[in-house]
Design a protein around this motif. Structure first.
Motif, PDB file in Angstrom:
ATOM      1  N   ASP A 173       0.841  -1.200   0.000  1.00  0.00           N
ATOM      2  CA  ASP A 173       0.000   0.000   0.000  1.00  0.00           C
ATOM      3  C   ASP A 173       0.880   1.255   0.000  1.00  0.00           C
ATOM      4  O   ASP A 173       2.018   1.213   0.478  1.00  0.00           O
ATOM      5  CB  ASP A 173      -0.854  -0.025   1.278  1.00  0.00           C
ATOM      6  CG  ASP A 173      -2.123   0.793   1.147  1.00  0.00           C
ATOM      7  OD1 ASP A 173      -2.323   1.466   0.127  1.00  0.00           O
ATOM      8  OD2 ASP A 173      -2.922   0.746   2.103  1.00  0.00           O
ATOM      9  N   ASP A 174       0.347   2.345  -0.524  1.00  0.00           N
ATOM     10  CA  ASP A 174       1.047   3.649  -0.487  1.00  0.00           C
ATOM     11  C   ASP A 174       2.457   3.525  -1.049  1.00  0.00           C
ATOM     12  O   ASP A 174       3.402   4.128  -0.531  1.00  0.00           O
ATOM     13  CB  ASP A 174       1.152   4.194   0.951  1.00  0.00           C
ATOM     14  CG  ASP A 174      -0.196   4.312   1.631  1.00  0.00           C
ATOM     15  OD1 ASP A 174      -1.212   4.372   0.922  1.00  0.00           O
ATOM     16  OD2 ASP A 174      -0.231   4.355   2.869  1.00  0.00           O
ATOM     17  N   GLU A 230      -4.018   4.784  -6.773  1.00  0.00           N
ATOM     18  CA  GLU A 230      -4.997   5.287  -5.801  1.00  0.00           C
ATOM     19  C   GLU A 230      -5.271   6.769  -6.005  1.00  0.00           C
ATOM     20  O   GLU A 230      -4.448   7.492  -6.557  1.00  0.00           O
ATOM     21  CB  GLU A 230      -4.493   5.219  -4.363  1.00  0.00           C
ATOM     22  CG  GLU A 230      -3.620   4.115  -3.947  1.00  0.00           C
ATOM     23  CD  GLU A 230      -3.319   4.218  -2.442  1.00  0.00           C
ATOM     24  OE1 GLU A 230      -3.756   3.318  -1.751  1.00  0.00           O
ATOM     25  OE2 GLU A 230      -2.663   5.170  -1.986  1.00  0.00           O
TER      26      GLU A 230
HETATM   27 CA    CA Z   1      -3.223   3.517   0.184  1.00  0.00          CA
END
Ligand code: CA
Ligand code: C2E
Ligand code: CA
Ligand code: CA
Length: 272
Positions: A173-174, A230
């Motif tokens: 993630d990220d 995202e």
């Molecule tokens: Ca994220």
């Protein structure tokens, strides 16, 4: 600003003390929130950028505080992480999401795991138990983990390998906001990179704007990873990402995190 005491000792800023008291109160409240039914789960579509159809959903927890109203997960997840309640909250989100998505044929569900959960020796068995109870096939579950949760965590990395051996996919993630080296990434047992929304926000049709996103997409091609972008808010960003070769997108352009009934409605209207 910090205040200097008479002996030159630095005292804490009063506003920081207020903040600590508020966090301590939230931490107490959160301990019983699950049992009182104050937590629920929303679902944000993950969309195939070529066809604009949802291929999956990310499960995102919400807390409806009886006095304060909605409290953001950005605020209460770190508190839950410190107090340890994240373990039970995380399993609640996982079980709720798996049960829900088991009824949405063809979709997978992506669930966030906090660093603390990766330190639970029973995590792999807990996840397998949830899949057995809810009937969700392992290949329809993705576990999202941030880079920082894995730095120097050989036990956590071993768990990711176990998940994958069971057919569960793992996403970073990220991606791009942590500190792991590229060399380190090549050794991580992962399937998906989620390009952080700060990089998506920089896309503006120029080589400078797309530099990091392009580099991540090239890297994931070499490593045979899937990429999800995202925070897509504009059609221009979606178009540029598709041109750059990104397969899947997520963001307010497509939908906000939705309650189950609204997500279902979206599935019905996009199917044809
Ligand atoms: Ca994220
Ligand atoms: P995240 O995992 O990076 O989740 C994506 C966040 O970006 C979500 O915020 C989502 O609502 C927001 N978002 C989606 N599309 C857009 C967009 O187009 N523009 C902008 N500005 N934002 C967008 P949310 O739901 O407030 O969650 C914040 C963070 O809280 C999450 O970031 C995640 O780190 C954490 N979190 C949420 N639910 C859970 C959970 O069940 N477990 C754990 N461990 N963490 C969670
Ligand atoms: Ca996430
Ligand atoms: Ca984030």
């Amino acid at each position: 600003a910090k205040h200097l005491g008479t002996h030159g000792v630095q005292l804490h800023d009063p506003s920081m003390i207020d903040r600590r008291a508020a966090d301590a109160q939230l931490s107490d409240d959160l301990a019983g929130a699950l049992d009182r039914g104050e937590l629920h789960v929303l679902y944000q579509p993950l969309v195939d950028l070529a066809g604009s159809r949802p291929v999956g959903v990310e499960a995102l927890v919400r807390w409806q505080h009886p006095r304060l109203g909605p409290v953001s997960p950005a605020q209460f997840i770190p508190i839950a992480e410190r107090s340890g309640t994240i373990t039970s909250i995380g399993l609640f989100v996982l079980e709720t999401a798996c049960r829900q998505v088991a009824g949405w044929d063809g979709l997978y569900v992506s669930v966030n795991l906090s660093p603390r959960q990766l330190q639970e020796p029973t995590l792999v068995q807990d996840v397998l138990d949830v899949l057995a109870r809810t009937g969700l096939a392992p290949h329809r579950l993705v576990l999202e983990i941030t880079e920082s949760a894995l730095v120097d965590e050989s036990a956590g990395i071993a768990m990711l390998s176990e998940f994958r051996a069971h057919g569960i996919r793992v996403a970073i993630d990220d991606f791009g906001t942590g500190y792991s080296s590229l060399h380190y990434l090549t050794r991580l047992p992962v399937d998906i990179l989620k390009i952080d929304r700060s990089f998506v926000a920089e896309l503006n049709g120029t080589p400078e704007g797309s530099g990091i996103t392009e580099a991540v997409l090239r890297l994931s091609q070499v490593l045979h990873l899937t990429t999800v972008a995202e925070g897509i808010e504009t059609t221009e960003q979606a178009a540029e990402l598709q041109t750059l070769g990104c397969g899947i997108g997520q963001g307010y352009l497509f939908a906000r995190p939705l309650p189950p009934a609204e997500l279902l409605e979206m599935l019905v209207t996009t199917a044809s």
